[in-house]
Design a protein around this motif. Sequence first.
Motif, PDB file in Angstrom:
ATOM      1  N   VAL A  33      13.311 -43.532 -10.266  1.00  0.00           N
ATOM      2  CA  VAL A  33      13.603 -44.375 -11.435  1.00  0.00           C
ATOM      3  C   VAL A  33      14.397 -43.597 -12.472  1.00  0.00           C
ATOM      4  CG1 VAL A  33      12.538 -45.561 -13.390  1.00  0.00           C
ATOM      5  CG2 VAL A  33      11.665 -45.929 -11.091  1.00  0.00           C
ATOM      6  N   ARG A  36      18.039 -42.647 -10.874  1.00  0.00           N
ATOM      7  CA  ARG A  36      18.912 -43.717 -10.385  1.00  0.00           C
ATOM      8  C   ARG A  36      18.987 -44.939 -11.294  1.00  0.00           C
ATOM      9  NH1 ARG A  36      22.164 -42.275  -6.068  1.00  0.00           N
ATOM     10  NH2 ARG A  36      21.054 -40.686  -4.918  1.00  0.00           N
ATOM     11  N   VAL A  37      17.877 -45.333 -11.881  1.00  0.00           N
ATOM     12  CA  VAL A  37      17.843 -46.587 -12.641  1.00  0.00           C
ATOM     13  C   VAL A  37      18.227 -46.372 -14.102  1.00  0.00           C
ATOM     14  CG1 VAL A  37      16.363 -48.489 -13.387  1.00  0.00           C
ATOM     15  CG2 VAL A  37      16.132 -47.567 -11.084  1.00  0.00           C
ATOM     16  N   ARG A  40      21.974 -46.171 -14.995  1.00  0.00           N
ATOM     17  CA  ARG A  40      22.654 -47.470 -14.875  1.00  0.00           C
ATOM     18  C   ARG A  40      22.348 -48.375 -16.052  1.00  0.00           C
ATOM     19  NH1 ARG A  40      22.213 -49.108  -8.499  1.00  0.00           N
ATOM     20  NH2 ARG A  40      23.255 -47.251  -7.717  1.00  0.00           N
TER      21      ARG A  40
END
Length: 48
Positions: A33, A36-37, A40
């Motif tokens: 998380v 990667r999240v 974004r």
Amino acid sequence: MLSQALAFGAERGFPAGNFIFAAALALAALLIVVLRVVPRVRTAPATG
């Protein structure tokens, strides 16, 4: 998987193996998380 980790650890005198395995899975999920999240979400354009 957790019951297998418990059995594996219990055979070797360490019955908390399932908790260690669960903590490792939670840490892996947190890293996914964060790496990667979150980037974004920060770069996404604001709508509204």
